[in-house]
Design an enzyme around this catalytic site. Sequence first.
Site, PDB file in Angstrom:
ATOM      1  N   SER A 191      -7.852  35.180  -2.853  1.00 40.04           N
ATOM      2  CA  SER A 191      -6.665  35.276  -1.999  1.00 40.04           C
ATOM      3  C   SER A 191      -6.165  33.891  -1.596  1.00 40.04           C
ATOM      4  O   SER A 191      -6.964  32.979  -1.387  1.00 40.04           O
ATOM      5  CB  SER A 191      -7.001  36.039  -0.717  1.00 40.04           C
ATOM      6  OG  SER A 191      -7.076  37.407  -0.985  1.00 40.04           O
ATOM      7  N   ASP A 213       3.019  37.635   3.337  1.00 41.76           N
ATOM      8  CA  ASP A 213       1.640  37.114   3.416  1.00 41.76           C
ATOM      9  C   ASP A 213       1.585  35.654   2.945  1.00 41.76           C
ATOM     10  O   ASP A 213       0.952  35.338   1.940  1.00 41.76           O
ATOM     11  CB  ASP A 213       0.718  38.015   2.575  1.00 41.76           C
ATOM     12  CG  ASP A 213      -0.745  37.673   2.750  1.00 41.76           C
ATOM     13  OD1 ASP A 213      -1.097  36.970   3.710  1.00 41.76           O
ATOM     14  OD2 ASP A 213      -1.551  38.141   1.909  1.00 41.76           O
ATOM     15  N   HIS A 232      -3.034  35.953   5.481  1.00 43.79           N
ATOM     16  CA  HIS A 232      -4.269  36.676   5.835  1.00 43.79           C
ATOM     17  C   HIS A 232      -5.520  35.815   5.688  1.00 43.79           C
ATOM     18  O   HIS A 232      -6.575  36.179   6.192  1.00 43.79           O
ATOM     19  CB  HIS A 232      -4.378  38.012   5.076  1.00 43.79           C
ATOM     20  CG  HIS A 232      -4.958  37.930   3.702  1.00 43.79           C
ATOM     21  ND1 HIS A 232      -4.207  37.890   2.558  1.00 43.79           N
ATOM     22  CD2 HIS A 232      -6.246  37.894   3.296  1.00 43.79           C
ATOM     23  CE1 HIS A 232      -5.007  37.841   1.515  1.00 43.79           C
ATOM     24  NE2 HIS A 232      -6.247  37.841   1.932  1.00 43.79           N
TER      25      HIS A 232
HETATM   26  C1  4AZ Z   1      -9.040  40.636  -1.383  1.00 39.64           C
HETATM   27  O1  4AZ Z   1      -9.702  41.498  -0.826  1.00 39.64           O
HETATM   28  C2  4AZ Z   1      -8.433  40.948  -2.698  1.00 39.64           C
HETATM   29  N1  4AZ Z   1      -7.425  42.513  -7.297  1.00 39.64           N
HETATM   30  C3  4AZ Z   1      -7.623  40.015  -3.314  1.00 39.64           C
HETATM   31  C4  4AZ Z   1      -7.051  40.295  -4.522  1.00 39.64           C
HETATM   32  C5  4AZ Z   1      -7.277  41.505  -5.119  1.00 39.64           C
HETATM   33  C6  4AZ Z   1      -8.079  42.444  -4.515  1.00 39.64           C
HETATM   34  C7  4AZ Z   1      -8.659  42.178  -3.302  1.00 39.64           C
HETATM   35  C8  4AZ Z   1      -6.632  41.782  -6.426  1.00 39.64           C
HETATM   36  O2  4AZ Z   1      -8.875  39.529  -0.894  1.00 39.64           O
END
Ligand code: 4AZ
Length: 255
Positions: A209, A116, A71
């Site tokens: 992420s 992912d 993503h």
């Molecule tokens: C995001 O939006 C995201 N708490 C990544 C990790 C987490 C929440 C949101 C984990 O990329």
Amino acid sequence: MFKLVILVSAVTCALAAVVPESLSPHIDGRIVGGNEGNINQFPYLVSIQRNGQHICGGSIYNNYIIVTAAHCVQKIPTNELKVRAGSSTWNSGGTLLNVAAYRSHEGYNPTTMENDVAVVRLLTMLYYSTSIGTINLGTWLPSNGASAVVVGWGTKTYNGVISDTLQYINVNIISAAQCASSTYRYGSSIKSDMICASATGKDACQKDSGGPLVSGGYLTGIVSWGYGCAYEGYPGVYVEVSLFREWIINNAKTV
Ligand code: 4AZ
């Protein structure tokens, strides 16, 4: 001016009174609730950038290949992507490299977030140093309760600002079965290729992420998704890397 300050304080107090503690954002933290780190402690961590902005983390697999979340890169033209390695700060230092190509997992599903995972090929090679190095891919299903570290430049609160300097947190791994159980609130959203990790008041957050969850010196997870950040009952959700070990090895050779 003074009246404005009083008004703002009054509104803040009123909000604090109505937002339940369990759902209120933790405004004291970093990553969320983290500590500032140095890249020499996490030499496998990179910042993935689009048009000069940090968008995601990633992990160094070899001189040319970064492992990240699908993503993070999905549908982005490669000429808009760069990778910074070897720096504690996402916006300066280390080395900033162009991207030659990337490949997302064929089964990546943006609705369920299954599969992912992606590999990114750099245009020029990384030279290993005290601040640039690889991490081994996880080879086994991590056990429930194992300790792990998450690191990144992501937001310090949900919908907050990102961190200039990398932040890390220590968390405990939660198996897919546990994470989908009634102990937590995700239920059947947790698929078999996911694992969770949590610690009170600590979590990965937006723009963490693609970054690493490391346990016992192995890349055990890739930051993938979650409901908010550090909300009670909603652990961070990660790609379970050992299931994708063969996919990463094979696609690193051909991307
Ligand atoms: C995001 O939006 C995201 N708490 C990544 C990790 C987490 C929440 C949101 C984990 O990329």
